[in-house]
Design a protein around this motif. Sequence first.
Motif, PDB file in Angstrom:
ATOM      1  N   UNK A 160       0.842  -1.198   0.000  1.00  0.00           N
ATOM      2  CA  UNK A 160       0.000   0.000   0.000  1.00  0.00           C
ATOM      3  C   UNK A 160       0.881   1.252   0.000  1.00  0.00           C
ATOM      4  N   UNK A 161       1.945   1.207   0.778  1.00  0.00           N
ATOM      5  CA  UNK A 161       2.850   2.369   0.833  1.00  0.00           C
ATOM      6  C   UNK A 161       3.389   2.689  -0.562  1.00  0.00           C
ATOM      7  N   UNK A 162       3.774   1.665  -1.311  1.00  0.00           N
ATOM      8  CA  UNK A 162       4.278   1.883  -2.669  1.00  0.00           C
ATOM      9  C   UNK A 162       3.246   2.610  -3.528  1.00  0.00           C
ATOM     10  N   UNK A 163       2.003   2.229  -3.379  1.00  0.00           N
ATOM     11  CA  UNK A 163       0.951   2.869  -4.190  1.00  0.00           C
ATOM     12  C   UNK A 163       0.733   4.320  -3.764  1.00  0.00           C
ATOM     13  N   UNK A 164       0.848   4.578  -2.472  1.00  0.00           N
ATOM     14  CA  UNK A 164       0.708   5.960  -1.988  1.00  0.00           C
ATOM     15  C   UNK A 164       1.819   6.829  -2.580  1.00  0.00           C
TER      16      UNK A 164
END
Lengths: 325, 325
Positions: free
Chosen positions: A312-316
């Motif tokens: 999720x962090x990567x997508x943020x």
Amino acid sequence: MPCTAPPAAESVALRSVHSFHVGGHCRTLKGLPVSERSMVQGGAPRRVDPNGDYVLGQMYVQAFRLARPRVALPVLLWHGGGMTGSHWESSPCGGEGWLWRFLSAGYDTLVSDAVERGRSSWAMYPQLYAEAPFFRTKNEAWEMFRIGPVGGYASDPGQRIAFDGQQFPVECFDNFAKQWVPRWAGHDGMALDAYGALVERTGPCVIVAHSQGAGYAAAIAQRYPDMVRAVVAIEPGGMPTRTRQRLPPHLFIWGDFFDTSHLAWSGYRGLADGYAAAARFAGSRIDVLDLPRAGIHGNSHFVMLDRNNDAVFHRVIAWLHALGC
Amino acid sequence: MPCTAPPAAESVALRSVHSFHVGGHCRTLKGLPVSERSMVQGGAPRRVDPNGDYVLGQMYVQAFRLARPRVALPVLLWHGGGMTGSHWESSPCGGEGWLWRFLSAGYDTLVSDAVERGRSSWAMYPQLYAEAPFFRTKNEAWEMFRIGPVGGYASDPGQRIAFDGQQFPVECFDNFAKQWVPRWAGHDGMALDAYGALVERTGPCVIVAHSQGAGYAAAIAQRYPDMVRAVVAIEPGGMPTRTRQRLPPHLFIWGDFFDTSHLAWSGYRGLADGYAAAARFAGSRIDVLDLPRAGIHGNSHFVMLDRNNDAVFHRVIAWLHALGC
């Protein structure tokens, strides 16, 4: 969205760690009883007089400034209801949290404790706050955080029922409970004034916020549309009244288990969906990352604490980079 | 003592910032009334049930680990009564505090919030804690922190009377007040259990503590004489009962204005002097840095926040280095 976030850094060079309080106003109390108490180990009783001047409504902010930031805008991390900024610092089982990830990704990062919580302090009731606070039980949290079904909590960790495929590290749930703090109902105005003072002090910024804090971030983006350049709203709980304004870009992120969870969640999600529709109608860019639809399954309400939070962090980060933030 | 501390660093390379909670135990509440309340902006009222499982007695710790520590032992920074760890982070007027100075000097540094304060959270009373907390007014703080004489506080900053030569930045007193949090009387046992859990987790360490926290540090040094390698007790407020043990080295630091201040101070200082005499009799090394006698004048109770705190910091580092810490 491509994955562009660097891995957590081996080390991060900071040029400053410090903290400050924003906002707050003075009030004076009179006519309260005076007591005689020992306040320290072995100390003789002394006069303790609660009459006099107090400050309330202030908010604590801890600022991490990088020696060499790679991104121009700082990230403000805002927590949710009954929490403090500490949930950005660590995973429930230990190890670094998203604070470290944002620093590793080159962002100056500011973590705050909402008014009345943590290092922001709280004020006497009913004299300064109108009423008593609410305290969250583990029982309620198990359901409201979408760890497991209504009735799935038990005092004995071995007897607890979690949702199948749950990504929250349930074995660390009791450890996570140590972070929770009391909260008051009806303090939205006071909380928002302090968040506004923070954005005025910080200047242009990105807000990454969770739950109640994500609702506050949306409200502050309405109030300061030129300062707030982007909002990442993770599982917003509560929303401002609908908007006719063109707002800065928002990314709404939703975890899993909505169909099988506490009913409050359909209400909260409905509020956010309605807000998003109104904001889009006003010409705003509102993106939604529904994790199960994106093939990422099993997330609780605390997406950034779940085992798969890295994905999720990567997508943020990819979403922010695509905006030039 | 020579001055050997490096100046505050231009930048500090960290290998980790994270936090954790130590200690805490579970309690269950039953029979409390259930309410219906909206808990977030625009949210429909929902059932809020305070009955169930809670944790209490836990303590929040934020750990800063250096990429290349220059000293083997970590420093634990413990605040005083009615405060949180935030006073180690900044001066009252802004800018970095002793946290940054210890990091600059090469120490891994851990800052905690005592049980019941700040990010450690607090518990419902009278159900879990026995009674209500105490709140500190600005009026009392002005006197107890030895900023000015008894009766010297006024709501109007221009009317306040400070001691001549006061080193505390009085123009930032109202800002400093934003840090203060409620405190309970009679929680020494709970606080000490959590500090003990921290030392057990950390292992060999140095404790630098202020006021009530310095009294706790002395108690923990008694309990863990092999773990606690040195105690810097800045203006201890309260002390454990006298000791017959040989203890690790202690440095007691005292500011100015004892003769003209709130009477509680002669009591607190007497307690510490008696403790020091007993510890010395048992063969412990107990040093005292009486700042006015050392030619450093004008310090308030918050020596590490006063304008001249740099001179005191250098002496602390020199004392630690001389011990090999």
